[in-house]
Motif scaffolding. Structure first.
Motif, PDB file in Angstrom:
ATOM      1  N   MET A 183       0.826  -1.201   0.000  1.00 68.57           N
ATOM      2  CA  MET A 183       0.000   0.000   0.000  1.00 68.57           C
ATOM      3  C   MET A 183       0.866   1.259   0.000  1.00 68.57           C
ATOM      4  O   MET A 183       1.963   1.255   0.539  1.00 68.57           O
ATOM      5  N   THR A 184       0.348   2.321  -0.590  1.00 68.73           N
ATOM      6  CA  THR A 184       1.034   3.600  -0.598  1.00 68.73           C
ATOM      7  C   THR A 184       0.411   4.485   0.468  1.00 68.73           C
ATOM      8  O   THR A 184      -0.781   4.761   0.428  1.00 68.73           O
ATOM      9  N   HIS A 185       1.218   4.953   1.411  1.00 69.37           N
ATOM     10  CA  HIS A 185       0.715   5.728   2.527  1.00 69.37           C
ATOM     11  C   HIS A 185       1.085   7.192   2.383  1.00 69.37           C
ATOM     12  O   HIS A 185       2.062   7.558   1.718  1.00 69.37           O
ATOM     13  N   LEU A 186       0.338   8.043   3.070  1.00 68.21           N
ATOM     14  CA  LEU A 186       0.653   9.461   3.092  1.00 68.21           C
ATOM     15  C   LEU A 186       2.036   9.720   3.667  1.00 68.21           C
ATOM     16  O   LEU A 186       2.685  10.713   3.332  1.00 68.21           O
ATOM     17  N   ALA A 187       2.504   8.809   4.525  1.00 72.16           N
ATOM     18  CA  ALA A 187       3.813   8.990   5.143  1.00 72.16           C
ATOM     19  C   ALA A 187       4.939   9.007   4.119  1.00 72.16           C
ATOM     20  O   ALA A 187       6.038   9.488   4.413  1.00 72.16           O
ATOM     21  N   SER A 188       4.683   8.501   2.913  1.00 69.54           N
ATOM     22  CA  SER A 188       5.721   8.482   1.887  1.00 69.54           C
ATOM     23  C   SER A 188       5.925   9.859   1.256  1.00 69.54           C
ATOM     24  O   SER A 188       6.904  10.078   0.534  1.00 69.54           O
ATOM     25  N   LEU A 189       5.025  10.805   1.530  1.00 71.69           N
ATOM     26  CA  LEU A 189       5.158  12.159   1.002  1.00 71.69           C
ATOM     27  C   LEU A 189       6.038  13.013   1.909  1.00 71.69           C
ATOM     28  O   LEU A 189       6.195  12.730   3.102  1.00 71.69           O
ATOM     29  N   SER A 190       6.575  14.069   1.353  1.00 72.13           N
ATOM     30  CA  SER A 190       7.307  15.035   2.171  1.00 72.13           C
ATOM     31  C   SER A 190       6.326  15.726   3.112  1.00 72.13           C
ATOM     32  O   SER A 190       5.112  15.730   2.884  1.00 72.13           O
ATOM     33  N   GLY A 191       6.862  16.326   4.165  1.00 71.97           N
ATOM     34  CA  GLY A 191       6.000  16.991   5.141  1.00 71.97           C
ATOM     35  C   GLY A 191       5.150  18.078   4.518  1.00 71.97           C
ATOM     36  O   GLY A 191       3.964  18.215   4.841  1.00 71.97           O
ATOM     37  N   ASP A 192       5.723  18.847   3.596  1.00 69.57           N
ATOM     38  CA  ASP A 192       4.991  19.952   2.979  1.00 69.57           C
ATOM     39  C   ASP A 192       3.870  19.440   2.084  1.00 69.57           C
ATOM     40  O   ASP A 192       2.737  19.942   2.133  1.00 69.57           O
ATOM     41  N   ASP A 193       4.168  18.410   1.268  1.00 69.96           N
ATOM     42  CA  ASP A 193       3.141  17.849   0.385  1.00 69.96           C
ATOM     43  C   ASP A 193       2.048  17.157   1.191  1.00 69.96           C
ATOM     44  O   ASP A 193       0.863  17.212   0.837  1.00 69.96           O
ATOM     45  N   ARG A 194       2.447  16.506   2.268  1.00 71.18           N
ATOM     46  CA  ARG A 194       1.447  15.848   3.115  1.00 71.18           C
ATOM     47  C   ARG A 194       0.514  16.884   3.732  1.00 71.18           C
ATOM     48  O   ARG A 194      -0.699  16.680   3.814  1.00 71.18           O
ATOM     49  N   ARG A 195       1.067  18.013   4.147  1.00 71.62           N
ATOM     50  CA  ARG A 195       0.244  19.090   4.709  1.00 71.62           C
ATOM     51  C   ARG A 195      -0.731  19.627   3.666  1.00 71.62           C
ATOM     52  O   ARG A 195      -1.918  19.825   3.949  1.00 71.62           O
ATOM     53  N   LYS A 196      -0.235  19.844   2.444  1.00 71.04           N
ATOM     54  CA  LYS A 196      -1.096  20.354   1.371  1.00 71.04           C
ATOM     55  C   LYS A 196      -2.221  19.369   1.063  1.00 71.04           C
ATOM     56  O   LYS A 196      -3.373  19.772   0.830  1.00 71.04           O
ATOM     57  N   LEU A 197      -1.895  18.080   1.059  1.00 72.36           N
ATOM     58  CA  LEU A 197      -2.904  17.076   0.757  1.00 72.36           C
ATOM     59  C   LEU A 197      -3.978  17.053   1.837  1.00 72.36           C
ATOM     60  O   LEU A 197      -5.176  16.974   1.541  1.00 72.36           O
ATOM     61  N   ARG A 198      -3.561  17.162   3.079  1.00 72.51           N
ATOM     62  CA  ARG A 198      -4.530  17.164   4.175  1.00 72.51           C
ATOM     63  C   ARG A 198      -5.395  18.428   4.145  1.00 72.51           C
ATOM     64  O   ARG A 198      -6.587  18.371   4.434  1.00 72.51           O
ATOM     65  N   GLU A 199      -4.798  19.551   3.802  1.00 71.86           N
ATOM     66  CA  GLU A 199      -5.570  20.792   3.725  1.00 71.86           C
ATOM     67  C   GLU A 199      -6.593  20.740   2.591  1.00 71.86           C
ATOM     68  O   GLU A 199      -7.653  21.359   2.677  1.00 71.86           O
ATOM     69  N   ALA A 200      -6.273  19.975   1.532  1.00 69.92           N
ATOM     70  CA  ALA A 200      -7.186  19.867   0.391  1.00 69.92           C
ATOM     71  C   ALA A 200      -8.321  18.882   0.655  1.00 69.92           C
ATOM     72  O   ALA A 200      -9.343  18.908  -0.038  1.00 69.92           O
ATOM     73  N   GLY A 201      -8.134  18.023   1.655  1.00 67.28           N
ATOM     74  CA  GLY A 201      -9.140  17.004   1.934  1.00 67.28           C
ATOM     75  C   GLY A 201     -10.126  17.407   3.017  1.00 67.28           C
ATOM     76  O   GLY A 201      -9.983  18.448   3.666  1.00 67.28           O
ATOM     77  N   LYS A 202     -11.132  16.590   3.176  1.00 67.09           N
ATOM     78  CA  LYS A 202     -12.144  16.805   4.203  1.00 67.09           C
ATOM     79  C   LYS A 202     -12.256  15.550   5.058  1.00 67.09           C
ATOM     80  O   LYS A 202     -12.378  14.441   4.530  1.00 67.09           O
ATOM     81  N   PRO A 203     -12.217  15.703   6.389  1.00 65.56           N
ATOM     82  CA  PRO A 203     -12.358  14.527   7.262  1.00 65.56           C
ATOM     83  C   PRO A 203     -13.776  13.973   7.194  1.00 65.56           C
ATOM     84  O   PRO A 203     -14.748  14.728   7.129  1.00 65.56           O
ATOM     85  N   ARG A 204     -13.864  12.660   7.191  1.00 64.19           N
ATOM     86  CA  ARG A 204     -15.159  11.989   7.169  1.00 64.19           C
ATOM     87  C   ARG A 204     -15.186  10.944   8.283  1.00 64.19           C
ATOM     88  O   ARG A 204     -14.223  10.203   8.469  1.00 64.19           O
ATOM     89  N   ARG A 205     -16.272  10.893   9.010  1.00 63.80           N
ATOM     90  CA  ARG A 205     -16.439   9.916  10.090  1.00 63.80           C
ATOM     91  C   ARG A 205     -17.582   8.965   9.745  1.00 63.80           C
ATOM     92  O   ARG A 205     -18.624   9.386   9.259  1.00 63.80           O
ATOM     93  N   TYR A 206     -17.374   7.684  10.014  1.00 61.58           N
ATOM     94  CA  TYR A 206     -18.369   6.659   9.714  1.00 61.58           C
ATOM     95  C   TYR A 206     -18.519   5.731  10.920  1.00 61.58           C
ATOM     96  O   TYR A 206     -17.545   5.447  11.631  1.00 61.58           O
ATOM     97  N   GLY A 207     -19.728   5.257  11.120  1.00 60.80           N
ATOM     98  CA  GLY A 207     -19.969   4.288  12.175  1.00 60.80           C
ATOM     99  C   GLY A 207     -19.634   2.877  11.720  1.00 60.80           C
ATOM    100  O   GLY A 207     -19.291   2.630  10.562  1.00 60.80           O
ATOM    101  N   ARG A 208     -19.743   1.940  12.622  1.00 60.88           N
ATOM    102  CA  ARG A 208     -19.483   0.542  12.308  1.00 60.88           C
ATOM    103  C   ARG A 208     -20.529   0.013  11.319  1.00 60.88           C
ATOM    104  O   ARG A 208     -21.707   0.316  11.420  1.00 60.88           O
ATOM    105  N   ARG A 209     -20.049  -0.747  10.334  1.00 53.69           N
ATOM    106  CA  ARG A 209     -20.902  -1.352   9.308  1.00 53.69           C
ATOM    107  C   ARG A 209     -21.648  -0.299   8.485  1.00 53.69           C
ATOM    108  O   ARG A 209     -22.760  -0.530   8.003  1.00 53.69           O
ATOM    109  N   GLU A 210     -21.032   0.837   8.281  1.00 51.52           N
ATOM    110  CA  GLU A 210     -21.618   1.884   7.447  1.00 51.52           C
ATOM    111  C   GLU A 210     -21.019   1.811   6.046  1.00 51.52           C
ATOM    112  O   GLU A 210     -19.794   1.684   5.888  1.00 51.52           O
TER     113      GLU A 210
END
Length: 216
Positions: free
Chosen positions: A1-28
């Motif tokens: 698997m390819t993880h976010l940890a493989s990105l540089s700190g700056d690119d990882r920050r940009k990717l997180r800023e571009a995304g939106k957190p989503r929360r899901y319950g069990r079996r959703e």
């Protein structure tokens, strides 16, 4: 698997800023097979099952993904894509969802983001190729044992690699992962239980000796 940890700190920050957190319950259900696809998800917490419908109309589990893993990669490449599988949470789960447009904007800013997308797609192809090779050339008992070893690693992230690991999946779900029947999985699990490598309970397999399981 390819993880976010493989990105540089700056690119990882940009990717997180571009995304939106989503929360899901069990079996959703995060999305259904056949839904329009426009987002990539990174798992921050929890685990999900990726499932497809067979030509016989049965739902089988293709893979289990955990923290750091990504799913929905194909949506980044094809504007008209539809989801090729159903994704359902196995426990309370939090993801970072990144829309296709936001991801492409980042690609224009940084060449490393483009390389990151390529590495994600390469990992996706390798995973599918590995599943095909195992289905064609590995004996079914070994496929079941290998899937159990992978699941033990996935569920051991809080307990340590040598500790007893509880896998809260049914034998039907494990059968889907191994590409076999529930009856075969039950037989292999009973043999492993007799060898004191696993213990069985309703809807759960506990790996009591991860090292011996991996050695097999």
């Amino acid at each position: 698997m390819t993880h976010l940890a493989s990105l540089s700190g700056d690119d990882r920050r940009k990717l997180r800023e571009a995304g939106k957190p989503r929360r899901y319950g069990r079996r959703e259900i995060i999305w259904h097979e056949g839904d329009p696809g426009d987002t990539l998800h990174f798992i921050d917490e929890g685990r999900v099952a990726v499932r497809v419908t067979t030509p016989m109309g049965e739902m089988v589990t293709l893979s289990i993904l955990g923290k750091g893993d990504a799913f929905g990669e194909l949506a980044l490449l094809d504007p008209g894509s539809v989801r090729t599988a159903t994704v359902i949470t196995l426990e309370p789960t939090m993801t970072l969802a990144i829309h296709r447009d936001s991801f492409h904007a980042l690609r224009n800013e940084s060449s490393t983001i483009d390389a990151f997308l390529l590495s994600m797609m390469s990992a996706y192809v390798r995973r599918l190729s590995g599943q095909v090779l195992e289905a064609l050339y590995l004996p079914v008992d070994k496929r079941v044992e290998r899937q159990l070893a992978r699941l033990a690693t996935l569920y051991a992230d809080r307990a340590g690699r040598d500790a007893t690991v509880a896998i809260p999946l049914t034998q039907e779900e494990i059968a889907g992962l191994a590409g076999t029947t529930r009856a075969t999985v039950n037989r292999v699990l009973r043999e492993l239980e007799d060898a004191a490598i696993v213990s069985l309970s309703r809807g759960r397999v506990t790996v009591t000796d991860p090292r011996r399981l991996s050695a097999r």
